[in-house]
Write a protein that holds these residues in place. Sequence first.
Motif: not given
Ligand code: MG
Length: 140
Positions: A121, A87, A53-54, A124
């Motif tokens: 990490h 998270r 995603e990055h 999410d």
């Molecule tokens: Mg993340």
Amino acid sequence: TPAERTLVLVKPDGVARGLTGEVLRRVEAKGYRIVALEMRTADDALLAEHYAEHQGKPFFAPLVEFMRSGPVVAAVVEGGRVIEGFRSLAGTTEPTGAAPGTIRGDLGRDWGTSVVQNLVHGSDSPESAAREIGLWFPAL
Ligand code: MG
Ligand code: DAT
């Protein structure tokens, strides 16, 4: 409902600083269960998929370089609403602003380095968790 699973990583900074036990202690103290655990040094291929995603963002290359700079501890953690719950335990991405009481707020450092070294990490979303668990623990 069946218990959720999430992927937790203790990143190279966390392993190097001797904080693996502290992170896993907080996970277990919250009532979550560790169902898989492995120390390994990730390669570029795994990290490119993990952080897909990055890709294309300015911090992608330094992030991957940091993540392969030393061993990480990867864990599959199970429990009720554990994706959101971990998270919450981890705190916000940048340690400087992360709330005290969180892993990143209590222990993380985001100054003096070219990338955010925020110790952990956590997946999410349910989709991310399934994808990431498949990447890190294909036998599971
Ligand atoms: Mg993340
Ligand atoms: P999180 O790890 O809180 O899910 P993320 O998925 O947005 O955060 O980013 C992945 C990691 O990349 C993050 O833990 C630290 C690094 N990172 C994120 N945004 C960054 C930025 N703007 N500059 C430098 N590093 C960043």
